[in-house]
Design a protein around this motif. Sequence first.
Motif, PDB file in Angstrom:
ATOM      1  N   HIS A  86     -11.360   8.851  47.495  1.00 26.71           N
ATOM      2  CA  HIS A  86     -11.441   9.138  48.929  1.00 26.71           C
ATOM      3  C   HIS A  86     -12.628  10.062  49.185  1.00 26.71           C
ATOM      4  CE1 HIS A  86     -10.488  11.674  52.481  1.00 26.71           C
ATOM      5  NE2 HIS A  86     -10.195  10.494  52.999  1.00 26.71           N
ATOM      6  N   ALA A  87     -13.266   9.881  50.339  1.00 23.56           N
ATOM      7  CA  ALA A  87     -14.365  10.758  50.772  1.00 23.56           C
ATOM      8  C   ALA A  87     -14.303  10.887  52.280  1.00 23.56           C
ATOM      9  CB  ALA A  87     -15.716  10.177  50.361  1.00 23.56           C
ATOM     10  N   ASN A  88     -14.801  11.983  52.786  1.00 26.30           N
ATOM     11  CA  ASN A  88     -14.884  12.137  54.242  1.00 26.30           C
ATOM     12  C   ASN A  88     -15.783  11.047  54.818  1.00 26.30           C
ATOM     13  OD1 ASN A  88     -14.282  13.445  56.737  1.00 26.30           O
ATOM     14  ND2 ASN A  88     -16.357  14.273  56.694  1.00 26.30           N
ATOM     15  N   ASN A  89     -16.984  10.887  54.238  1.00 27.17           N
ATOM     16  CA  ASN A  89     -17.857   9.767  54.602  1.00 27.17           C
ATOM     17  C   ASN A  89     -18.806   9.481  53.449  1.00 27.17           C
ATOM     18  OD1 ASN A  89     -20.661  10.915  55.138  1.00 27.17           O
ATOM     19  ND2 ASN A  89     -19.404  12.232  56.460  1.00 27.17           N
ATOM     20  N   VAL A  90     -19.407   8.337  53.469  1.00 24.97           N
ATOM     21  CA  VAL A  90     -20.239   7.881  52.362  1.00 24.97           C
ATOM     22  C   VAL A  90     -21.505   8.733  52.228  1.00 24.97           C
ATOM     23  CG1 VAL A  90     -21.569   6.113  53.616  1.00 24.97           C
ATOM     24  CG2 VAL A  90     -21.043   5.786  51.204  1.00 24.97           C
ATOM     25  N   TYR A  91     -21.942   9.338  53.327  1.00 23.74           N
ATOM     26  CA  TYR A  91     -23.171  10.122  53.289  1.00 23.74           C
ATOM     27  C   TYR A  91     -22.999  11.474  52.605  1.00 23.74           C
ATOM     28  CZ  TYR A  91     -24.465   6.462  56.517  1.00 23.74           C
ATOM     29  OH  TYR A  91     -24.696   5.236  57.084  1.00 23.74           O
ATOM     30  N   ASP A  92     -21.756  11.899  52.382  1.00 28.70           N
ATOM     31  CA  ASP A  92     -21.482  13.139  51.660  1.00 28.70           C
ATOM     32  C   ASP A  92     -21.625  12.968  50.146  1.00 28.70           C
ATOM     33  OD1 ASP A  92     -20.834  14.418  54.019  1.00 28.70           O
ATOM     34  OD2 ASP A  92     -18.663  14.370  53.695  1.00 28.70           O
ATOM     35  N   ILE A  93     -21.666  11.741  49.688  1.00 31.65           N
ATOM     36  CA  ILE A  93     -21.596  11.451  48.254  1.00 31.65           C
ATOM     37  C   ILE A  93     -22.997  11.280  47.677  1.00 31.65           C
ATOM     38  CG2 ILE A  93     -20.679   9.853  46.527  1.00 31.65           C
ATOM     39  CD1 ILE A  93     -18.626   8.994  48.677  1.00 31.65           C
ATOM     40  N   PRO A  94     -23.330  12.037  46.628  1.00 36.23           N
ATOM     41  CA  PRO A  94     -24.633  11.813  45.996  1.00 36.23           C
ATOM     42  C   PRO A  94     -24.656  10.438  45.319  1.00 36.23           C
ATOM     43  CG  PRO A  94     -23.364  13.417  44.742  1.00 36.23           C
ATOM     44  CD  PRO A  94     -22.555  13.081  45.960  1.00 36.23           C
ATOM     45  N   VAL A  95     -25.789   9.790  45.370  1.00 32.40           N
ATOM     46  CA  VAL A  95     -25.915   8.452  44.777  1.00 32.40           C
ATOM     47  C   VAL A  95     -25.592   8.492  43.287  1.00 32.40           C
ATOM     48  CG1 VAL A  95     -27.566   6.597  44.281  1.00 32.40           C
ATOM     49  CG2 VAL A  95     -27.453   7.589  46.569  1.00 32.40           C
ATOM     50  N   ASP A  96     -25.816   9.629  42.655  1.00 28.66           N
ATOM     51  CA  ASP A  96     -25.503   9.786  41.240  1.00 28.66           C
ATOM     52  C   ASP A  96     -24.020   9.509  40.939  1.00 28.66           C
ATOM     53  OD1 ASP A  96     -26.376  10.489  38.568  1.00 28.66           O
ATOM     54  OD2 ASP A  96     -25.194  12.325  38.802  1.00 28.66           O
ATOM     55  N   PHE A  97     -23.147   9.758  41.923  1.00 30.18           N
ATOM     56  CA  PHE A  97     -21.726   9.436  41.756  1.00 30.18           C
ATOM     57  C   PHE A  97     -21.572   7.953  41.424  1.00 30.18           C
ATOM     58  CE2 PHE A  97     -17.942   7.524  43.722  1.00 30.18           C
ATOM     59  CZ  PHE A  97     -16.926   8.202  43.078  1.00 30.18           C
ATOM     60  N   GLU A 127      -1.639  13.324  51.174  1.00 31.51           N
ATOM     61  CA  GLU A 127      -0.721  14.451  50.988  1.00 31.51           C
ATOM     62  C   GLU A 127      -0.116  14.478  49.584  1.00 31.51           C
ATOM     63  OE1 GLU A 127       2.262  14.520  54.071  1.00 31.51           O
ATOM     64  OE2 GLU A 127       0.865  15.369  55.533  1.00 31.51           O
ATOM     65  N   LYS A 128       0.225  13.300  49.071  1.00 35.07           N
ATOM     66  CA  LYS A 128       0.843  13.234  47.739  1.00 35.07           C
ATOM     67  C   LYS A 128      -0.209  13.142  46.631  1.00 35.07           C
ATOM     68  CE  LYS A 128       5.245  11.316  49.149  1.00 35.07           C
ATOM     69  NZ  LYS A 128       6.284  12.145  48.535  1.00 35.07           N
ATOM     70  N   HIS A 129      -1.458  13.200  47.029  1.00 34.36           N
ATOM     71  CA  HIS A 129      -2.588  13.148  46.095  1.00 34.36           C
ATOM     72  C   HIS A 129      -2.490  11.925  45.167  1.00 34.36           C
ATOM     73  CE1 HIS A 129      -6.187  15.168  44.857  1.00 34.36           C
ATOM     74  NE2 HIS A 129      -5.879  14.938  43.580  1.00 34.36           N
ATOM     75  N   LEU A 130      -2.239  10.774  45.780  1.00 35.63           N
ATOM     76  CA  LEU A 130      -2.117   9.531  45.021  1.00 35.63           C
ATOM     77  C   LEU A 130      -3.472   8.958  44.641  1.00 35.63           C
ATOM     78  CD1 LEU A 130       0.781   7.856  47.049  1.00 35.63           C
ATOM     79  CD2 LEU A 130       0.934   9.152  44.909  1.00 35.63           C
ATOM     80  N   THR A 131      -4.516   9.428  45.295  1.00 31.66           N
ATOM     81  CA  THR A 131      -5.878   9.031  44.954  1.00 31.66           C
ATOM     82  C   THR A 131      -6.733  10.291  44.894  1.00 31.66           C
ATOM     83  OG1 THR A 131      -7.584   7.375  45.428  1.00 31.66           O
ATOM     84  CG2 THR A 131      -6.838   8.663  47.285  1.00 31.66           C
ATOM     85  N   PRO A 132      -7.684  10.343  43.968  1.00 31.33           N
ATOM     86  CA  PRO A 132      -8.520  11.540  43.875  1.00 31.33           C
ATOM     87  C   PRO A 132      -9.625  11.562  44.941  1.00 31.33           C
ATOM     88  CG  PRO A 132      -9.123   9.982  42.152  1.00 31.33           C
ATOM     89  CD  PRO A 132      -7.958   9.390  42.889  1.00 31.33           C
ATOM     90  N   GLU A 133     -10.064  12.756  45.276  1.00 25.84           N
ATOM     91  CA  GLU A 133     -11.273  12.901  46.075  1.00 25.84           C
ATOM     92  C   GLU A 133     -12.446  12.542  45.167  1.00 25.84           C
ATOM     93  OE1 GLU A 133     -11.554  13.654  49.390  1.00 25.84           O
ATOM     94  OE2 GLU A 133      -9.382  13.537  49.409  1.00 25.84           O
ATOM     95  N   TRP A 134     -13.527  12.042  45.738  1.00 24.55           N
ATOM     96  CA  TRP A 134     -14.679  11.609  44.926  1.00 24.55           C
ATOM     97  C   TRP A 134     -15.197  12.741  44.050  1.00 24.55           C
ATOM     98  CZ3 TRP A 134     -19.466  13.787  45.035  1.00 24.55           C
ATOM     99  CH2 TRP A 134     -19.768  14.614  46.128  1.00 24.55           C
ATOM    100  N   GLU A 135     -15.150  13.991  44.535  1.00 20.31           N
ATOM    101  CA  GLU A 135     -15.669  15.128  43.765  1.00 20.31           C
ATOM    102  C   GLU A 135     -14.911  15.317  42.456  1.00 20.31           C
ATOM    103  OE1 GLU A 135     -15.935  16.757  48.126  1.00 20.31           O
ATOM    104  OE2 GLU A 135     -14.547  15.523  46.968  1.00 20.31           O
ATOM    105  N   GLU A 136     -13.602  15.035  42.489  1.00 22.77           N
ATOM    106  CA  GLU A 136     -12.796  15.201  41.276  1.00 22.77           C
ATOM    107  C   GLU A 136     -13.245  14.236  40.185  1.00 22.77           C
ATOM    108  OE1 GLU A 136      -8.473  15.361  42.166  1.00 22.77           O
ATOM    109  OE2 GLU A 136      -9.168  15.517  44.248  1.00 22.77           O
ATOM    110  N   ILE A 137     -13.592  13.026  40.559  1.00 20.56           N
ATOM    111  CA  ILE A 137     -14.067  12.022  39.615  1.00 20.56           C
ATOM    112  C   ILE A 137     -15.481  12.381  39.147  1.00 20.56           C
ATOM    113  CG2 ILE A 137     -14.710   9.594  39.341  1.00 20.56           C
ATOM    114  CD1 ILE A 137     -12.485   9.004  41.464  1.00 20.56           C
ATOM    115  N   TYR A 138     -16.300  12.796  40.103  1.00 21.71           N
ATOM    116  CA  TYR A 138     -17.710  13.110  39.842  1.00 21.71           C
ATOM    117  C   TYR A 138     -17.846  14.269  38.872  1.00 21.71           C
ATOM    118  CZ  TYR A 138     -22.628  14.119  40.976  1.00 21.71           C
ATOM    119  OH  TYR A 138     -23.984  14.313  40.935  1.00 21.71           O
ATOM    120  N   HIS A 139     -16.983  15.264  38.969  1.00 23.40           N
ATOM    121  CA  HIS A 139     -17.114  16.468  38.134  1.00 23.40           C
ATOM    122  C   HIS A 139     -16.266  16.411  36.862  1.00 23.40           C
ATOM    123  CE1 HIS A 139     -19.661  18.315  41.061  1.00 23.40           C
ATOM    124  NE2 HIS A 139     -18.764  18.154  42.018  1.00 23.40           N
ATOM    125  N   GLU A 140     -15.704  15.233  36.553  1.00 23.27           N
ATOM    126  CA  GLU A 140     -14.912  15.103  35.304  1.00 23.27           C
ATOM    127  C   GLU A 140     -15.784  15.258  34.090  1.00 23.27           C
ATOM    128  OE1 GLU A 140     -12.889  11.324  35.466  1.00 23.27           O
ATOM    129  OE2 GLU A 140     -11.189  12.181  36.507  1.00 23.27           O
TER     130      GLU A 140
END
Length: 178
Positions: A12-23, A165-178
């Motif tokens: 999940h992301a607020n919008n696609v423009y918040d995500i670095p292309v490196d993700f 709310e149940k955090h069934l999907t990660p925010e993109w940052e969580e995946i990016y910073h793994e």
Amino acid sequence: MHMLKRWIPFAHANNVYDIPVDFFVKQGVKVLLSDLDNTLITYALAHPTEDCFRFVKELKDHGIELVICSNGLGRRVGPFAEELGVEARCFLRKPFAGPLKRFLKEKGWSKEEVMLVGDQIQTDVLGANGAGIRCLLTEPLGSYEPPWTKFNRLFDKPKRKKILEKHLTPEWEEIYHE
């Protein structure tokens, strides 16, 4: 839970423009399929914004192709894609997976190298999951939506709330910073 899995986006992301292309690079994405309305631009806009042009250039610079994949008709989507310099597929009938699967097969893309980004669970997430590709769910960019999208939101909002709310999907940052 297996029934629910069809409704769960990859991230999940607020919008696609918040995500670095490196993700997307780190995820092995070679092709980014993107919904148009309320994902790349609001319904109120007919032409690509500076954010759109910058995003497409950054994707291309990293060897990633953007393809607009919309349920919309060609008269809006086609000229927008042409101005942006990208391919578009219109009237994709998401959430039905068949058109997406045929498109991937026609292009010779593997499911692992494709990701779809969109703002609706009812269409984008279901369609991507049905086609076996990852979906990044975003929040709508604008508040205006046509009647059929407003109708979809009646089903989307409670699912989105539960997923987040149940955090069934990660925010993109969580995946990016793994």
